[in-house]
Design a protein around this motif. Structure first.
Motif, PDB file in Angstrom:
ATOM      1  N   GLN A   1       0.849  -1.183   0.000  1.00  0.00           N
ATOM      2  CA  GLN A   1       0.000   0.000   0.000  1.00  0.00           C
ATOM      3  C   GLN A   1       0.890   1.240   0.000  1.00  0.00           C
ATOM      4  OE1 GLN A   1      -2.779  -0.046   3.251  1.00  0.00           O
ATOM      5  NE2 GLN A   1      -3.502  -2.109   2.816  1.00  0.00           N
ATOM      6  N   VAL A   2       0.532   2.211  -0.843  1.00  0.00           N
ATOM      7  CA  VAL A   2       1.302   3.447  -0.925  1.00  0.00           C
ATOM      8  C   VAL A   2       0.330   4.627  -0.871  1.00  0.00           C
ATOM      9  CG1 VAL A   2       2.913   4.831  -2.281  1.00  0.00           C
ATOM     10  CG2 VAL A   2       3.083   2.330  -2.326  1.00  0.00           C
ATOM     11  N   ARG A   3       0.654   5.584  -0.010  1.00  0.00           N
ATOM     12  CA  ARG A   3      -0.127   6.822   0.103  1.00  0.00           C
ATOM     13  C   ARG A   3       0.811   7.996  -0.150  1.00  0.00           C
ATOM     14  NH1 ARG A   3      -1.658  10.845   3.802  1.00  0.00           N
ATOM     15  NH2 ARG A   3      -3.880  11.402   3.755  1.00  0.00           N
ATOM     16  N   TYR A   4       0.405   8.868  -1.085  1.00  0.00           N
ATOM     17  CA  TYR A   4       1.253   9.989  -1.478  1.00  0.00           C
ATOM     18  C   TYR A   4       0.450  11.272  -1.407  1.00  0.00           C
ATOM     19  CZ  TYR A   4       4.044  13.035  -4.532  1.00  0.00           C
ATOM     20  OH  TYR A   4       4.759  14.078  -5.065  1.00  0.00           O
ATOM     21  N   SER A   5       0.950  12.242  -0.652  1.00  0.00           N
ATOM     22  CA  SER A   5       0.297  13.548  -0.508  1.00  0.00           C
ATOM     23  C   SER A   5       1.301  14.635  -0.891  1.00  0.00           C
ATOM     24  CB  SER A   5      -0.190  13.758   0.920  1.00  0.00           C
ATOM     25  OG  SER A   5      -1.113  12.759   1.312  1.00  0.00           O
TER      26      SER A   5
END
Length: 207
Positions: A57-61
């Motif tokens: 899982q990857v979250r990019y902000s």
């Protein structure tokens, strides 16, 4: 057996979760539909199954307004020892266990002004498959993906959202089985859209 890690980088703008797993299962319970002229289902035990795979899982902000999420899972689940007295299913895939699962979304939040506090726009894709419906692997659901879009506006405690799911009108099956010589199928939801209103009150807020 599972091992995983969580990594945060780029000053917290990128979060990554990764895990690897292996499952060695004995006497796994399975639901089966017996052949013949009588209906119903039975619960039986597979002598031994094994599963292995990975999830990421990857979250990019990149900014406070943009959020990107993506996840992928892979599973390889097979029978090691399983026979019903007539057929040996060794090496077959375990039913209802998808080989691939996928999700990706992009969200944009826009602060507005006096009458609308925040507007939010979201696009998302979900994918699942392939997987089998029976222990002899005679019926199969191929990989499929659905597209969803939504737009919402929030003012204080009220949020109004316009949304659509399966916008590509993808045709897929969510459940299937054979009984009394017939095949029964439950289809997935077709293109669907709607409007949702939500009220959210903070019980701790001051009068």
């Amino acid at each position: 057996y599972e091992v995983g890690t969580h990594v945060s980088c780029a000053d917290g703008r990128v979060d990554t979760d990764l895990s690897l797993f292996y499952i060695d299962c004995r006497d796994q319970q399975l639901t089966m539909f017996p052949d013949g002229s009588t209906t119903g289902r039975i619960t039986t035990n597979a002598g031994k199954t094994r599963s292995f795979g990975a999830e990421v899982q990857v979250r990019y902000s990149p900014t406070s307004q943009w959020i990107f999420n993506t996840s992928y899972g892979y599973t390889n689940a097979k029978f090691v020892e399983f026979t019903d007295g007539l057929t040996d299913f060794q090496g077959n895939r375990v039913p209802y266990a998808p080989r691939n699962t996928f999700f990706a979304s992009a969200t944009y939040r826009l602060p507005v002004g006096r009458w609308i506090d925040v507007m939010s726009f979201n696009a998302r894709v979900r994918g699942v498959g392939d997987f089998y419906w029976d222990e002899d692997n005679s019926t199969r659901q191929p990989f499929y993906a659905t597209l969803g879009l939504s737009a919402s506006a929030t003012h204080k405690f009220l949020t109004v959202e316009v949304w659509g799911e399966n916008l590509t009108d993808t045709r897929y099956t969510v459940f299937s089985f054979k009984s009394i010589g017939n095949t029964f199928v439950q289809r997935g939801k077709p293109l669907t859209w709607g409007v949702t209103a939500r009220l959210s009150f903070d019980s701790n807020a001051a009068d």
